[in-house]
Enzyme design. Structure first.
Site, PDB file in Angstrom:
ATOM      1  N   ARG A 112       0.814  -1.234   0.000  1.00 27.40           N
ATOM      2  CA  ARG A 112       0.000   0.000   0.000  1.00 27.40           C
ATOM      3  C   ARG A 112       0.839   1.272   0.000  1.00 27.40           C
ATOM      4  O   ARG A 112       0.364   2.348   0.329  1.00 27.40           O
ATOM      5  CB  ARG A 112      -0.979   0.030   1.168  1.00 27.40           C
ATOM      6  CG  ARG A 112      -2.015  -1.063   1.107  1.00 27.40           C
ATOM      7  CD  ARG A 112      -3.293  -0.639   1.800  1.00 27.40           C
ATOM      8  NE  ARG A 112      -4.297  -1.664   1.671  1.00 27.40           N
ATOM      9  CZ  ARG A 112      -4.507  -2.618   2.570  1.00 27.40           C
ATOM     10  NH1 ARG A 112      -3.798  -2.650   3.681  1.00 27.40           N
ATOM     11  NH2 ARG A 112      -5.441  -3.512   2.367  1.00 27.40           N
ATOM     12  N   LYS A 134       2.463  11.589 -10.887  1.00 24.16           N
ATOM     13  CA  LYS A 134       1.795  10.559 -11.710  1.00 24.16           C
ATOM     14  C   LYS A 134       2.780   9.429 -11.944  1.00 24.16           C
ATOM     15  O   LYS A 134       3.970   9.666 -12.148  1.00 24.16           O
ATOM     16  CB  LYS A 134       1.412  11.123 -13.082  1.00 24.16           C
ATOM     17  CG  LYS A 134       0.102  11.844 -13.132  1.00 24.16           C
ATOM     18  CD  LYS A 134      -0.223  12.155 -14.597  1.00 24.16           C
ATOM     19  CE  LYS A 134      -1.471  12.982 -14.742  1.00 24.16           C
ATOM     20  NZ  LYS A 134      -1.699  13.386 -16.143  1.00 24.16           N
ATOM     21  N   GLU A 176       8.379  18.558 -24.206  1.00 20.86           N
ATOM     22  CA  GLU A 176       7.591  18.879 -23.003  1.00 20.86           C
ATOM     23  C   GLU A 176       7.849  20.319 -22.555  1.00 20.86           C
ATOM     24  O   GLU A 176       6.944  20.997 -22.068  1.00 20.86           O
ATOM     25  CB  GLU A 176       7.903  17.903 -21.867  1.00 20.86           C
ATOM     26  CG  GLU A 176       7.513  16.455 -22.135  1.00 20.86           C
ATOM     27  CD  GLU A 176       5.996  16.201 -22.163  1.00 20.86           C
ATOM     28  OE1 GLU A 176       5.215  17.080 -21.762  1.00 20.86           O
ATOM     29  OE2 GLU A 176       5.590  15.102 -22.614  1.00 20.86           O
ATOM     30  N   LYS A 211       5.054  23.507 -14.167  1.00 20.32           N
ATOM     31  CA  LYS A 211       4.296  22.269 -13.947  1.00 20.32           C
ATOM     32  C   LYS A 211       3.930  22.114 -12.467  1.00 20.32           C
ATOM     33  O   LYS A 211       2.789  21.768 -12.133  1.00 20.32           O
ATOM     34  CB  LYS A 211       5.108  21.049 -14.429  1.00 20.32           C
ATOM     35  CG  LYS A 211       4.397  19.762 -14.063  1.00 20.32           C
ATOM     36  CD  LYS A 211       4.882  18.522 -14.740  1.00 20.32           C
ATOM     37  CE  LYS A 211       4.018  17.353 -14.263  1.00 20.32           C
ATOM     38  NZ  LYS A 211       4.370  16.091 -14.835  1.00 20.32           N
ATOM     39  N   GLU A 221      -5.900  15.898 -11.053  1.00 20.41           N
ATOM     40  CA  GLU A 221      -6.354  16.155 -12.429  1.00 20.41           C
ATOM     41  C   GLU A 221      -7.885  16.145 -12.559  1.00 20.41           C
ATOM     42  O   GLU A 221      -8.453  15.505 -13.442  1.00 20.41           O
ATOM     43  CB  GLU A 221      -5.731  15.142 -13.400  1.00 20.41           C
ATOM     44  CG  GLU A 221      -5.762  15.632 -14.841  1.00 20.41           C
ATOM     45  CD  GLU A 221      -4.982  14.746 -15.793  1.00 20.41           C
ATOM     46  OE1 GLU A 221      -3.757  14.741 -15.734  1.00 20.41           O
ATOM     47  OE2 GLU A 221      -5.638  14.044 -16.600  1.00 20.41           O
ATOM     48  N   ARG A 225      -5.281  20.630 -14.184  1.00 22.90           N
ATOM     49  CA  ARG A 225      -4.090  19.833 -14.525  1.00 22.90           C
ATOM     50  C   ARG A 225      -4.216  19.197 -15.913  1.00 22.90           C
ATOM     51  O   ARG A 225      -3.215  18.839 -16.533  1.00 22.90           O
ATOM     52  CB  ARG A 225      -3.838  18.754 -13.459  1.00 22.90           C
ATOM     53  CG  ARG A 225      -2.566  17.972 -13.744  1.00 22.90           C
ATOM     54  CD  ARG A 225      -2.150  17.035 -12.646  1.00 22.90           C
ATOM     55  NE  ARG A 225      -0.927  16.340 -13.023  1.00 22.90           N
ATOM     56  CZ  ARG A 225      -0.150  15.693 -12.180  1.00 22.90           C
ATOM     57  NH1 ARG A 225      -0.442  15.653 -10.899  1.00 22.90           N
ATOM     58  NH2 ARG A 225       0.939  15.076 -12.617  1.00 22.90           N
ATOM     59  N   ASN A 229      -1.855  17.940 -20.585  1.00 22.55           N
ATOM     60  CA  ASN A 229      -1.990  16.944 -21.656  1.00 22.55           C
ATOM     61  C   ASN A 229      -2.022  17.580 -23.042  1.00 22.55           C
ATOM     62  O   ASN A 229      -2.307  16.894 -24.025  1.00 22.55           O
ATOM     63  CB  ASN A 229      -3.247  16.112 -21.434  1.00 22.55           C
ATOM     64  CG  ASN A 229      -3.127  15.254 -20.189  1.00 22.55           C
ATOM     65  OD1 ASN A 229      -2.204  14.456 -20.076  1.00 22.55           O
ATOM     66  ND2 ASN A 229      -4.026  15.443 -19.234  1.00 22.55           N
ATOM     67  N   HIS A 232      -1.005  15.650 -26.102  1.00 26.11           N
ATOM     68  CA  HIS A 232      -0.864  14.238 -25.724  1.00 26.11           C
ATOM     69  C   HIS A 232      -2.001  13.349 -26.216  1.00 26.11           C
ATOM     70  O   HIS A 232      -1.883  12.129 -26.140  1.00 26.11           O
ATOM     71  CB  HIS A 232      -0.702  14.100 -24.208  1.00 26.11           C
ATOM     72  CG  HIS A 232       0.683  14.470 -23.753  1.00 26.11           C
ATOM     73  ND1 HIS A 232       1.203  15.733 -23.910  1.00 26.11           N
ATOM     74  CD2 HIS A 232       1.666  13.737 -23.163  1.00 26.11           C
ATOM     75  CE1 HIS A 232       2.435  15.755 -23.429  1.00 26.11           C
ATOM     76  NE2 HIS A 232       2.744  14.554 -22.979  1.00 26.11           N
ATOM     77  N   HIS A 236      -0.132  10.450 -27.622  1.00 22.99           N
ATOM     78  CA  HIS A 236      -0.124   9.074 -27.093  1.00 22.99           C
ATOM     79  C   HIS A 236      -0.595   8.083 -28.155  1.00 22.99           C
ATOM     80  O   HIS A 236      -0.067   6.973 -28.270  1.00 22.99           O
ATOM     81  CB  HIS A 236      -1.024   8.963 -25.861  1.00 22.99           C
ATOM     82  CG  HIS A 236      -0.343   9.408 -24.604  1.00 22.99           C
ATOM     83  ND1 HIS A 236      -1.032   9.833 -23.508  1.00 22.99           N
ATOM     84  CD2 HIS A 236       0.976   9.470 -24.274  1.00 22.99           C
ATOM     85  CE1 HIS A 236      -0.170  10.165 -22.547  1.00 22.99           C
ATOM     86  NE2 HIS A 236       1.049   9.947 -22.994  1.00 22.99           N
ATOM     87  N   HIS A 251       8.766   9.436 -26.997  1.00 20.44           N
ATOM     88  CA  HIS A 251       7.575  10.115 -26.479  1.00 20.44           C
ATOM     89  C   HIS A 251       7.543  11.556 -26.996  1.00 20.44           C
ATOM     90  O   HIS A 251       6.518  12.050 -27.466  1.00 20.44           O
ATOM     91  CB  HIS A 251       7.616  10.085 -24.951  1.00 20.44           C
ATOM     92  CG  HIS A 251       6.486  10.825 -24.318  1.00 20.44           C
ATOM     93  ND1 HIS A 251       5.186  10.413 -24.421  1.00 20.44           N
ATOM     94  CD2 HIS A 251       6.462  11.978 -23.578  1.00 20.44           C
ATOM     95  CE1 HIS A 251       4.398  11.263 -23.772  1.00 20.44           C
ATOM     96  NE2 HIS A 251       5.154  12.221 -23.261  1.00 20.44           N
TER      97      HIS A 251
END
Ligand code: GLY
Length: 340
Positions: A112, A134, A176, A211, A221, A225, A229, A232, A236, A251
Site C-alpha cells: 500500500r 503521476k 515537453e 508544472k 487532475e 491539470r 496533456n 498528448h 499518445h 515520447h
C-alpha cells in the site's frame, strides 16, 4: 511515510537534501532502480551520498517502454518480497521517464505504498515524469493505463546527467518544455530556437516550476491539470500506433506531432508554422487515420465516449475538455498533410 518534498531540489542542494532525508527515514532497506543505460550514473550518484554507505541493492530493468509492463512490475514486487522489503524500505529511481514511472508505480502499490525518490537522468524526466506524482505502466498496448497519483518523497535534479544525453532524448524533453511554454505563454520563441548546448539550469527550473504550480492547484487532475496533456491526445495515439507498426518513436517525437494537431485545431497557424520550422509535421497516411482515432478514444481524459482535447485560445490561454469530433480531427490532420 514521514517526509515528502515533492518539489525538486537542484544540483548540490539536492544531494545534501537527499542525504538529510535518508538520515531521517533510516530505511530498513534501500533499493536503487536503474536501467542498463542509467546503471553507470550510479558511479557518480552514490559517492555523493554519505548515507548510502550503509548499503543498497541495485534493481536493473531493460531500457525502453517495454519495461513499463505488468510482467516487469510483478518481477520487481517479487524481488522486493524476496529481499524482505517492508514499509520502511525505500526505492530510489535513477533514470529517465520509464524508470521514474515504473519505480514510482511499484513503490506506491507495494504494501500500500513505501517511500520513493526520483532522480531523473533525462531532460524528459526532469521536466515532466519525475515531478507531479503521476506514475504508471502500459497495458493492452495503451500508455499508462495502470497507475496512481502519489507524490515522491524527494526529487533530485542534477543537470550534470544531461552531458551525455543522446540527441533524440534531448528532443523528447524539449517537446515537453515547448508544451509548458505554449501553456504559460512565456519564452515560446526563445525555447523553440534553443539548442541542446544552450540549455541552462534556469530553463529547466522554469519549466518544472510551471508544472509544479499546476499540480499544486489540481493534484488529481480533476480540472486544470488536464492542460498538461496539451499535444498528448494525438501524441499518445501516435506513440502507441508507431510502436505496433514497427516504427517506434520517442515520447517527445509523438508529442511534437500532437502539438502540431492541437495548434491546428486551435487555429494558431503562426505557432504551428514556427513549430514546423524546427520539427516538421511527419504526415499521416490515409490507412493510419482510423487506428489513430481509435486510440484517441481510449484516452483517459475522455468522458461519455467523446474525445476531449486541450486547445489554446491563444498562447498562454489553454482550455480543456474540448470535444473534438472525428471529422474535425481528420480535417486538421489533412490540412497539416497538405501544408507540409
Ligand atoms: N504529464 C502530465 C502530468 O503530469 O499531468
Amino acid at each position: 511515510m514521514k517526509t515528502s518534498h515533492s518539489y525538486p531540489y537542484f544540483g548540490p542542494d539536492g544531494y545534501d537534501g537527499l542525504d538529510a532525508l535518508l538520515q531521517e527515514l533510516a530505511p530498513s532497506k534501500t533499493f536503487l532502480l536503474v536501467d542498463s543505460n542509467t546503471a553507470n550514473c550510479l558511479s557518480v550518484f552514490v559517492p555523493k551520498l554519505a548515507q548510502l554507505d550503509g548499503g543498497f541493492e541495485v534493481l536493473e530493468v531493460s531500457p525502453g517502454e517495454e519495461s513499463k509492463s505488468l510482467e516487469i512490475a510483478a518481477n520487481l514486487w517479487s524481488v522486493l518480497l524476496e529481499y524482505g522489503a517492508d514499509r520502511n524500505s525505500l526505492i530510489i529511481n535513477v533514470g529517465g521517464g520509464v524508470v521514474c514511472d515504473l519505480g514510482a508505480f511499484i513503490a506506491s502499490s507495494y504494501k500500500r505504498g513505501i517511500p520513493f525518490v526520483n532522480v531523473p537522468t533525462s531532460l524528459l524526466a526532469m521536466v515532466d515524469a519525475s515531478v507531479g506524482g503521476k506514475n504508471g505502466i502500459n497495458f493492452e498496448g495503451l500508455k499508462n493505463q495502470l497507475g496512481t497519483f502519489t507524490q515522491p518523497n524527494f526529487v533530485l535534479i542534477d543537470p550534470d546527467f544531461l552531458a551525455t544525453l543522446p540527441q533524440e532524448e534531448w528532443e523528447s524533453g524539449h517537446a515537453e518544455m515547448l508544451k509548458h511554454a505554449l501553456l504559460s505563454g512565456t519564452r515560446w520563441a526563445e525555447l523553440l530556437g534553443i539548442e541542446p548546448a544552450a540549455i541552462a539550469l534556469h530553463h529547466i527550473e522554469q519549466s518544472v516550476a510551471f508544472k509544479a504550480d499546476i499540480v499544486r492547484e489540481d493534484f488529481k487532475e480533476n480540472g486544470k491539470r488536464k492542460i498538461l496533456n496539451l499535444g498528448h491526445t494525438t501524441g499518445h495515439a501516435w506513440e502507441s500506433y508507431a510502436a505496433v507498426s514497427g516504427n517506434p518513436c520517442t515520447h517527445g517525437a509523438a508529442v511534437i506531432q500532437g502539438l502540431h494537431v492541437a495548434l491546428m485545431l486551435s487555429g494558431l497557424q503562426d505557432e504551428q508554422s514556427a513549430l514546423a520550422q524546427r520539427y516538421p509535421w511527419q504526415g499521416v497516411a490515409e490507412e493510419a487515420l482510423q487506428p489513430l482515432w481509435e486510440r484517441q478514444l481510449q484516452d483517459k481524459k475522455n468522458t461519455h465516449g467523446e474525445v476531449r482535447y486541450v486547445l489554446l485560445e491563444h498562447l498562454g490561454r489553454p482550455v480543456w475538455d474540448v470535444e473534438i469530433t472525428l471529422e474535425r480531427w481528420t480535417a486538421a490532420v489533412l490540412a497539416l498533410n497538405s501544408a507540409s
